[in-house]
Design an enzyme around this catalytic site. Structure first.
Site, PDB file in Angstrom:
ATOM      1  CD  GLU A  53      -8.759  40.642  76.999  1.00  0.00           C
ATOM      2  OE1 GLU A  53      -7.867  40.843  76.147  1.00  0.00           O
ATOM      3  OE2 GLU A  53      -9.137  41.529  77.789  1.00  0.00           O
TER       4      GLU A  53
ATOM      5  CG  PHE B  17     -15.787  53.319  77.880  1.00  0.00           C
ATOM      6  CD1 PHE B  17     -14.826  53.719  76.955  1.00  0.00           C
ATOM      7  CD2 PHE B  17     -15.382  52.583  78.988  1.00  0.00           C
ATOM      8  CE1 PHE B  17     -13.497  53.393  77.136  1.00  0.00           C
ATOM      9  CE2 PHE B  17     -14.045  52.261  79.171  1.00  0.00           C
ATOM     10  CZ  PHE B  17     -13.099  52.663  78.246  1.00  0.00           C
TER      11      PHE B  17
ATOM     12  CE  LYS C 278     -19.636  47.680  86.430  1.00  0.00           C
ATOM     13  NZ  LYS C 278     -18.727  48.817  86.206  1.00  0.00           N
TER      14      LYS C 278
ATOM     15  CG  MET D  29       2.636  26.193  55.245  1.00  0.00           C
ATOM     16  SD  MET D  29       3.393  24.672  54.606  1.00  0.00           S
ATOM     17  CE  MET D  29       2.926  23.476  55.863  1.00  0.00           C
TER      18      MET D  29
END
Lengths: 571, 178
Positions: free
Chosen positions: A51, A113, A163, A475
């Site tokens: 994601e 959950f 949901k 770096m």
């Protein structure tokens, strides 16, 4: 009249009405109703592999298109994986709408959950966020979210939808009327009197420098800045995110300022008597030590966000408003002045700050990262859309790839997010399919999101990927060399065989180990039908110069040791 | 840079879940320290009013105001520091007082016009309303008898005269900083 629809159907219709054509996401339990309804939507969905990739893709899409980018994820871990991309967008003022599924409203607060309080988690890294628990509220909330994300100083907005709200059925109410929100008034405009005072200050200045930031790009104000420069003859320094906002090859373009800015730019700023800042926020990477920053200069700060005024640097005049409107107001008021002595002085800095690194590097066949950047710029004629990751290569790109047009450089400036480049480039390609898109990433950052190589293969898009492989987290290694007695703690880095990795994903892989091989590899990548990954094995312990150490004054730069004379071939 | 001073902000915010969290999160994130904060309903439905007291110099105060306005649910922010305004706070103080000391304690409370709310054999509870220094004063003199418990509401404030902190009055930010 609309017919009854599920919340999930309303969501996709609301997105379509906002002009969304592509979203980047990953399904999961709490967002399944939305994914089911996606099958009937004309909107294209790009399946990411993590994601974080979704929020970076939406970010890259938004930066290149100027539109709002959309990422979608499920509750809990799906939502928390978006967080790095949201924070990246927040610090660079990129308009995103992130949609997350949430457990059903009756389970909220029960540690169900995959339940995470994602509106709580993202509160400090979003411009605003919403928790939607009723299907009736989805259409209005999506409309508000797009408005908030894209208006004023843009930023990410998260909409968390339970949901049960996605499943519930209601008759949607659509509105095309402008969004009105009681407490949200993003527009500001600088007053005429202040513009006049600023114009007088500009006309009187003997040693003025323009500081051009991301705001120039975001406000589509490049042409107006060009007019302003043409009229006043004032030279322009750019921030990292401002690059491309003013043509790098323009005679009055100085280049990038700040920690890894050109020496002459930093010297010019330090000797200026007036700084005119457009759409930038005097970040610490730009100013160096604040109480030694441009001490003799008056400052005119043109900025949309009132909270940025006097945050880091005190403004003598603050012009709060869209920089486009501000420039439109200023251009007719300023006059041409003879800046020749000042420009001669800057030319002197240029001379005495030696020559560019690339011109001081040994010509013994060894491959320096700067060579790659310079050659990429030359071969692509400066026209590629370049997406960089974070670290040394990012600075070398900024120094050597001269961007003449806005929205042709995408990079994580404020947050400095490693792993940004590959997913952001996928988003950028969707925003501008006709562009030649180059990903430039270090061997470290590339591995953070390398899983998105499969996304490229699945979506069948063509990118060009340059891995600047020096075998170190470069770096940090450089800082260890300069500031930690060369004690290389956790910076030597082993990588997979990037050529085989590319091939394993169904892409083409090439390896370049010497400078004379660069051109052929780049041309092969350009000519290839699909995505090509080039593993550039560059000089391992090279550093980015010049460098202003953190907390030092802007003119106090570490310079490349033992400069060697330039040769004609690198001009 | 001006020196820091106690400032009182009056804010009108939308009465929605999470708004208090957004406001306090802003103060926390930017490192501003809240001295007191009160929230309650107002004469307008759907609008809550906050009074926030904190220490800040002029420039920080201006930036706090600008940052508060960036919160989408904030309707109006008024820094009352330089405006005529009344400010009150309420405190309950439980102080030790046995038969021997009770008369003295009651006498002191009388001077401060504190009301007695409860009398027990070993302790008294006072209610006092006033500006912050008046409450500090009473707490100071009662300290030697032994304060068992003290609770303060934090300040609420209101501008004097017929003026109201009106939402419509939201001005453009000051464009000139000089």
């Amino acid at each position: 009249m609309s017919s009854p629809r599920t919340g999930a159907q309303i969501l996709w219709e609301a997105l379509r009405r906002e002009g969304v054509d592509v979203v980047f996401g990953y399904p999961g339990g709490a967002i399944m109703p939305a994914y089911d309804a996606l099958l009937e939507s004309p909107i294209r969905h790009v399946l990411v592999r993590h994601e974080q990739g979704a929020s970076h893709m939406a970010d890259g899409y938004a930066r290149v298109s100027g539109k709002v980018g959309v990422a979608i994820a499920t509750s809990g871990p799906g939502a928390t994986n978006l967080v790095t991309g949201i924070a990246t967008a927040m610090l660079d003022s990129v308009p995103l709408v992130c949609i997350t599924g949430q457990v059903s409203s009756r389970f909220i607060g029960s540690d169900a959950f995959q339940e995470t309080d994602i509106t709580g988690v993202t509160l400090p890294i979003t411009k605003h966020n919403y928790l939607v628990t009723r299907a009736e509220d989805i259409a209005k909330t999506i409309r508000e979210a797009f408005y908030v994300a894209s208006s004023g100083r843009p930023g990410p907005v998260l909409v968390d939808i339970t949901k049960d709200a996605q499943q519930a059925i209601t008759v949607p109410v659509w509105s095309d009327a402008p969004v009105r929100m009681r407490g949200y008034r993003p527009e500001h405009r600088a007053g005429g009197e202040d513009l006049a005072r600023a114009a007088t200050m500009i006309d009187r200045a003997k040693r003025p420098v323009i500081l051009a930031g991301h705001g120039i790009v975001k406000a589509e104000a490049s042409a107006l800045l060009h007019d302003f420069v043409a009229k006043t003859g004032i030279p322009v320094a750019s921030t990292l995110l401002g690059l491309g906002g003013f043509p790098a090859t323009h005679p009055l373009s100085l280049g990038m300022m700040g920690m890894h800015g050109e020496a002459w730019v930093n010297h010019a700023i330090q000797e200026a008597d007036l700084l005119i800042a457009f759409g930038m926020r005097f970040d610490d990477r730009v100013t160096g030590k604040l109480d030694t920053f441009a001490v003799n200069a008056q400052k005119i700060h043109c900025e949309l966000d009132p909270a940025e005024i006097n945050k880091n640097v005190r403004a003598d005049i603050a012009l709060v408003g869209d920089v486009r409107d501000t420039l439109e107001g200023l251009v007719p008021l300023v006059s041409r002045r003879d800046r020749a002595p000042w420009l001669a002085r800057i030319a002197e800095f240029r001379g005495d700050s030696a020559v560019r690194d690339i011109q001081t590097m040994p010509h013994d066949g060894r491959l320096f990262a700067a060579h790659v950047m310079h050659d990429l710029w030359r071969i692509t004629e400066g026209k590629a859309l370049v997406v960089t990751d974070v670290g040394q290569h990012q600075m070398w790109e900024a120094q050597y790839y001269k961007h003449d047009h806005p929205r042709k450089l995408v990079t994580s400036g404020g947050l400095g997010t490693m792993g940004f480049a590959l997913p952001a480039a996928i988003g950028a390609k969707f925003a501008s399919p006709g562009d030649e898109v180059w990903v430039i990433a270090g061997d470290g950052g590339f591995q953070m999101t390398a899983c998105e190589l499969t996304t490229i293969a699945q979506e069948g898009i063509k990118l060009h990927i340059a891995i600047i492989n020096n075998g170190y987290l470069g770096m940090v290694r450089q800082w260890q060399q300069f500031f930690y007695d060369g004690r290389y703690s956790a910076t030597p880095l082993r990588s997979p065989d990037f050529v085989k990795l590319a091939e394993a994903h169904g892409l083409t892989g090439l390896r370049v180990t010497a400078r004379h091989e660069v051109e052929a590899a780049v041309q092969r990548a350009r000519a290839a039908e699909g995505t090509v990954v080039i593993d550039f094995r560059v000089e391992q312990e090279d550093s980015v110069y010049p460098m202003v150490p953190a907390g030092a004054a802007l003119h106090d730069m570490i310079r490349r040791p033992n400069p060697i004379l330039e040769t004609a071939e690198d001009d | 840079m001006t020196s820091t001073r106690l400032r009182t902000y009056i804010m009108h915010v939308e009465d929605l879940p999470g708004v208090l969290n957004r406001v306090t999160s802003l103060f926390r994130r930017r490192g501003y320290n809240i001295d007191s904060l009160t929230v309650g309903r107002t004469e307008q439905p759907g609008v809550s009013r906050m009074t926030i007291v904190m220490e800040a110099d002029d420039e920080t105060a201006r930036r706090i105001e600008a940052n508060l306005y960036k919160l989408v649910n904030v309707l109006k922010v008024e820094d009352t520091t330089r405006r005529p305004c009344v400010q009150r706070e309420l405190a309950l103080i439980k102080v030790r007082a046995d038969q021997a000391s009770r008369a003295h304690v009651l006498q002191l409370a009388e001077v401060f016009r504190a009301r007695v709310l409860d009398v027990a054999p070993e302790a008294l509870i006072f209610e006092i309303t006033g500006p912050r220094d008046k409450i500090d004063g009473l707490a100071g003199v009662l300290a030697e008898y032994g304060i068992v418990e003290l609770v303060r509401t934090g300040a609420v404030a209101m501008l004097r005269s017929a003026e109201a902190v009106a939402e419509q009055a939201q001005e453009q930010p000051r464009t000139s900083a000089a």
